[in-house]
Design an enzyme around this catalytic site. Structure first.
Site, PDB file in Angstrom:
ATOM      1  N   CYS A  52       0.818  -1.223   0.000  1.00  0.00           N
ATOM      2  CA  CYS A  52       0.000   0.000   0.000  1.00  0.00           C
ATOM      3  C   CYS A  52       0.851   1.272   0.000  1.00  0.00           C
ATOM      4  O   CYS A  52       1.416   1.608  -1.019  1.00  0.00           O
ATOM      5  CB  CYS A  52      -1.002  -0.043   1.137  1.00  0.00           C
ATOM      6  N   GLU A  71      -2.250  -9.688   4.081  1.00  0.00           N
ATOM      7  CA  GLU A  71      -2.343 -10.206   5.450  1.00  0.00           C
ATOM      8  C   GLU A  71      -3.778 -10.247   5.969  1.00  0.00           C
ATOM      9  O   GLU A  71      -4.071 -10.886   6.978  1.00  0.00           O
ATOM     10  CB  GLU A  71      -1.503  -9.340   6.400  1.00  0.00           C
ATOM     11  N   HIS A  76      -3.952  -5.685   0.710  1.00  0.00           N
ATOM     12  CA  HIS A  76      -3.484  -6.242   1.979  1.00  0.00           C
ATOM     13  C   HIS A  76      -3.521  -7.766   1.985  1.00  0.00           C
ATOM     14  O   HIS A  76      -4.545  -8.373   2.309  1.00  0.00           O
ATOM     15  CB  HIS A  76      -4.337  -5.698   3.127  1.00  0.00           C
TER      16      HIS A  76
END
Length: 367
Positions: free
Chosen positions: A257, A345, A343
């Site tokens: 990001c 994760e 993302h």
């Protein structure tokens, strides 16, 4: 501190548009850029995500608070959004392992909220008119006074916010006897990123956002990580210089990001503020290397210039957002460098993007 519950409240947009609702949490006013997230679950992770610092969050899911909160489901030590706008707020929750109610959580963390808002109408308005600053008011402050204060709130464009959420001092995460050592530049890092790295036999030292490359390198890491975070990437001159130094020394580096945008800027590729960002847990991305689709979690209001990236001889676009064809991932051909604008994760149900952490470990092992 006054509590504000079920009193008339408003959301005032910078163009003068007003949405009415009822107060929640504490009484007062709060300012920020209004944005919306389309996720049906995971509200606690959203509220504590440092990338949302300075933003008023509109929840498109009509029910918020129905499963309470859990102390283990946070992305940072505190709520990072400036305020919450929702339709139906659940004062009662039903979940066996909940640590408490969302209402009590908001009161403890002094968050100003407004519920009973026509969020469908609000989101449609934002989609048509773009992201803009707004104020939630639950204490009956006169409209004209709010309008004056709202003009003094800076635009997200050009706003440096990483310093507001980054750690003040370095800290360690993981097993010190792990195989790999990673120096992570904290621009607003999420806890689950650190967990994913630690689960892959990594020992991470997390550094403040303004740490120099020399100080990062004293840890003698196998590779570097540039984290997510809030605000405009362009004012982060120090982080951009760190990225340049990492690349000059050809060390493995992974950016997510904001870190992804920093790597682009370090190579002379510009970024821009989006009319409406991507915020949700079901954004479709195409992996250009495999041709496969991925369902991803995203949260960003800035993006990398696709035209400039395509013209750069040393870059390759690895992922594209299927909805609007914006850059969702890139890599350098001559360096151990890759990054994504989402993302991996977060794992919003599917684990489509988990392989990116494995790819980073692979690069560390070959370094």
């Amino acid at each position: 501190m006054k509590y504000s519950k079920r009193q008339p409240a408003i959301l005032l947009l910078s163009d003068g548009t007003i949405f009415h609702g009822k107060s929640m949490g504490i009484s007062g006013t709060t300012f920020g850029e209004v944005c919306f997230n389309t996720g049906m679950t995971g509200y606690q992770e959203i509220f504590t995500d440092p990338s949302y610092f300075g933003q008023i969050m509109v929840a498109t899911n009509p029910h918020i608070g129905n499963y309470g909160v859990n102390d283990n489901e946070v992305e940072s030590e505190s709520i990072k959004i400036s305020g919450l706008v929702c339709k139906n707020f659940s004062f009662n929750h039903s979940r066996a392992d909940a640590s408490g109610s969302l209402e009590d959580y908001f009161i403890r963390q002094k968050l100003i909220c407004i519920s009973d808002v026509d969020t469908r109408g609000l989101v449609s308005y934002i989609r048509d008119h773009g992201a803009m600053n707004a104020v939630i008011c639950t204490d009956a402050t006169p409209i004209e006074e709010l309008k004056v204060k709202l003009t003094q709130v800076p635009s997200m464009k050009g706003l440096e916010l990483a310093s507001k959420v980054s750690t003040k001092t370095p800290y360690f995460f993981g097993d010190e006897n792990a195989t790999y050592k990673i120096a992570a530049l904290d621009l607003g890092i999420k806890t689950n990123i650190l967990l994913n790295l630690a689960q892959r036999d990594c020992y991470i030292k997390v550094f403040p956002y303004d740490t120099s490359y020399e100080d990062l390198s004293e840890f003698n890491p196998n590779g570097y990580f540039l984290s997510n975070g809030p605000g405009d990437p362009e004012p982060l001159f120090g982080a951009i210089q760190v990225a340049k130094s990492i690349l000059e020394n050809n060390k493995p580096v992974f950016g997510i990001c904001l870190g992804h945008q920093i790597l682009a800027l370090a190579n002379g590729i510009s970024t821009y503020k989006m009319f409406n960002g991507h915020r949700g847990i079901n954004h479709p991305v195409k992996n250009m290397m495999t041709g496969k689709g991925e369902i991803t979690s995203q949260n960003h209001g800035f993006a990398v210039n696709k035209e400039q990236l395509e013209k750069h001889p040393d870059f390759e676009i690895t992922h594209l957002h299927i909805d609007d064809n914006t850059v969702a991932g890139m890599r350098m051909k001559s360096k151990n460098c890759f990054s994504v604008q989402y993302h991996p994760e977060a794992s919003p149900g599917p684990h489509d993007a988990d392989y990116l952490f494995d790819l980073f470990i692979e690069k560390l092992s070959k370094n």
